[in-house]
Design a protein around this motif. Structure first.
Motif, PDB file in Angstrom:
ATOM      1  N   PHE A   1      15.884  -2.165   8.178  1.00  0.00           N
ATOM      2  CA  PHE A   1      14.446  -2.308   8.188  1.00  0.00           C
ATOM      3  C   PHE A   1      13.965  -3.307   9.230  1.00  0.00           C
ATOM      4  O   PHE A   1      12.766  -3.516   9.361  1.00  0.00           O
ATOM      5  CB  PHE A   1      13.944  -2.708   6.799  1.00  0.00           C
ATOM      6  CG  PHE A   1      13.868  -1.534   5.865  1.00  0.00           C
ATOM      7  CD1 PHE A   1      14.985  -1.156   5.137  1.00  0.00           C
ATOM      8  CD2 PHE A   1      12.711  -0.811   5.728  1.00  0.00           C
ATOM      9  CE1 PHE A   1      14.938  -0.074   4.286  1.00  0.00           C
ATOM     10  CE2 PHE A   1      12.659   0.278   4.868  1.00  0.00           C
ATOM     11  CZ  PHE A   1      13.773   0.639   4.149  1.00  0.00           C
TER      12      PHE A   1
ATOM     13  N   THR B   1      11.373  -1.121  12.127  1.00  0.00           N
ATOM     14  CA  THR B   1      10.584  -0.236  11.282  1.00  0.00           C
ATOM     15  C   THR B   1      10.235   1.026  12.044  1.00  0.00           C
ATOM     16  O   THR B   1      10.399   1.118  13.254  1.00  0.00           O
ATOM     17  CB  THR B   1       9.292  -0.934  10.851  1.00  0.00           C
ATOM     18  OG1 THR B   1       8.462  -1.115  12.006  1.00  0.00           O
ATOM     19  CG2 THR B   1       9.573  -2.272  10.212  1.00  0.00           C
ATOM     20  N   ARG B   2       9.725   2.003  11.311  1.00  0.00           N
ATOM     21  CA  ARG B   2       9.326   3.238  11.975  1.00  0.00           C
ATOM     22  C   ARG B   2       8.173   2.988  12.933  1.00  0.00           C
ATOM     23  O   ARG B   2       8.018   3.676  13.915  1.00  0.00           O
ATOM     24  CB  ARG B   2       8.985   4.296  10.927  1.00  0.00           C
ATOM     25  CG  ARG B   2      10.219   4.794  10.220  1.00  0.00           C
ATOM     26  CD  ARG B   2       9.938   5.955   9.288  1.00  0.00           C
ATOM     27  NE  ARG B   2      11.192   6.411   8.701  1.00  0.00           N
ATOM     28  CZ  ARG B   2      11.727   5.895   7.590  1.00  0.00           C
ATOM     29  NH1 ARG B   2      11.101   4.940   6.956  1.00  0.00           N
ATOM     30  NH2 ARG B   2      12.860   6.342   7.123  1.00  0.00           N
TER      31      ARG B   2
ATOM     32  N   ASP C   1       7.827  -0.449   6.228  1.00  0.00           N
ATOM     33  CA  ASP C   1       8.511   0.287   7.282  1.00  0.00           C
ATOM     34  C   ASP C   1       7.545   1.083   8.156  1.00  0.00           C
ATOM     35  O   ASP C   1       7.934   1.618   9.189  1.00  0.00           O
ATOM     36  CB  ASP C   1       9.526   1.244   6.644  1.00  0.00           C
ATOM     37  CG  ASP C   1      10.584   1.704   7.616  1.00  0.00           C
ATOM     38  OD1 ASP C   1      10.878   0.965   8.570  1.00  0.00           O
ATOM     39  OD2 ASP C   1      11.124   2.802   7.420  1.00  0.00           O
ATOM     40  N   THR C   2       6.264   1.155   7.759  1.00  0.00           N
ATOM     41  CA  THR C   2       5.301   1.966   8.506  1.00  0.00           C
ATOM     42  C   THR C   2       4.181   1.147   9.129  1.00  0.00           C
ATOM     43  O   THR C   2       3.198   1.718   9.602  1.00  0.00           O
ATOM     44  CB  THR C   2       4.669   3.029   7.576  1.00  0.00           C
ATOM     45  OG1 THR C   2       3.862   2.377   6.584  1.00  0.00           O
ATOM     46  CG2 THR C   2       5.725   3.868   6.898  1.00  0.00           C
TER      47      THR C   2
ATOM     48  N   GLU D   1       9.177   0.595   1.756  1.00  0.00           N
ATOM     49  CA  GLU D   1       8.767   1.833   2.436  1.00  0.00           C
ATOM     50  C   GLU D   1       7.444   1.630   3.158  1.00  0.00           C
ATOM     51  O   GLU D   1       7.260   2.112   4.280  1.00  0.00           O
ATOM     52  CB  GLU D   1       8.647   2.973   1.421  1.00  0.00           C
ATOM     53  CG  GLU D   1       9.973   3.528   0.932  1.00  0.00           C
ATOM     54  CD  GLU D   1      10.752   4.255   2.018  1.00  0.00           C
ATOM     55  OE1 GLU D   1      10.120   4.741   2.992  1.00  0.00           O
ATOM     56  OE2 GLU D   1      11.978   4.340   1.906  1.00  0.00           O
TER      57      GLU D   1
END
Length: 247
Positions: free
Chosen positions: A17, A20-21, A228-229, A225
């Motif tokens: 992580f 992150t994305r 991560d965005t 989660e």
């Protein structure tokens, strides 16, 4: 990421992580082609359904929605797609929503959709049964944009639950993990906590402690989660609240 920020992550955050994305999106131009493509393909696999649902709620038929969603994914892999990605736009969901809006407008203005060769496809939407999933959505007057927000939130919740299920399965086995997930989600077929404790051969007190820890772990996974965005300048708790409000 600053440790003084209100969006500070848990100290035991998995190493993956650290990128992150959102950072994958922002840094795609600088990565090697192979690594960038692999990361972006994973991004598309993770978040394809909010895109498809958005396009369908814009009134397009299933076949057109599949084509537009697939062509959007192909567009994602083009490096100039990220020219507009800046830290100030630190929410991946907002960036992708604006991007798919623009993609849809461009597609509708075109005389005909560009045909893509099969090898250009990232994932087979037919195998994922997008229309069957779309038809299971409740009928409501939501705008396509609000639907996107809702499906984005549900996607993150599903991903967090899948990770929790995997962790419990690895630790306790599939049968016990399934029962604990059912108890967590209220789908334990009407069984009480005491009944599940008896089934799993543990005490009521131990089961209460276990479920408390499981709920805490689920909240942590969901927060991870969400983290991560978003970029580091976005408050994770604020983003989580926005997503839950979308539900």
């Amino acid at each position: 990421m600053s440790h003084s920020s209100s969006s500070q992550l848990p100290s035991d955050l998995p190493r993956r992580f650290e990128s992150t994305r959102w950072s994958i999106v922002a840094d795609a131009r600088r990565g090697t082609p192979a690594r960038s493509r692999a990361a972006l393909e994973e991004l598309c696999r993770a978040y394809w359904y909010p895109i498809y649902s958005f396009v369908r709620r814009k009134g397009l038929p299933p076949e057109s929605a599949r084509d537009i969603t697939q062509s959007f994914f192909v567009r994602v892999l083009e490096r100039d797609f990220f020219d507009a990605a800046t830290p100030e736009r630190g929410r991946l969901r907002s960036f992708l929503l604006k991007s798919v809006q623009n993609h849809l407008i461009s597609h509708q203005r075109a005389a005909a959709a560009q045909k893509r060769a099969p090898q250009a496809m990232l994932i087979s939407l037919d195998q994922l049964e997008p229309e069957r999933r779309f038809q299971l959505e409740p009928a409501d007057p939501q705008t396509a944009e609000r639907s996107f927000e809702r499906q984005w939130a549900l996607t993150l919740i599903e991903r967090a639950m899948d990770r929790l299920r995997t962790e419990l399965t690895d630790k306790l086995g599939p049968q016990s993990a399934a029962r604990l997930i059912q108890l967590l989600t209220g789908e334990a077929e009407g069984m009480s906590l005491a009944a599940v404790a008896e089934e799993l051969q543990t005490s009521d007190a131990a089961m209460k402690v276990r479920m408390h820890r499981i709920r805490g772990r689920y909240r942590q996974l969901l927060r991870m989660e969400v983290a991560d965005t978003v970029s580091e300048n976005v408050d994770v708790d604020e983003e989580l609240k926005n997503l839950l409000d979308a539900l």
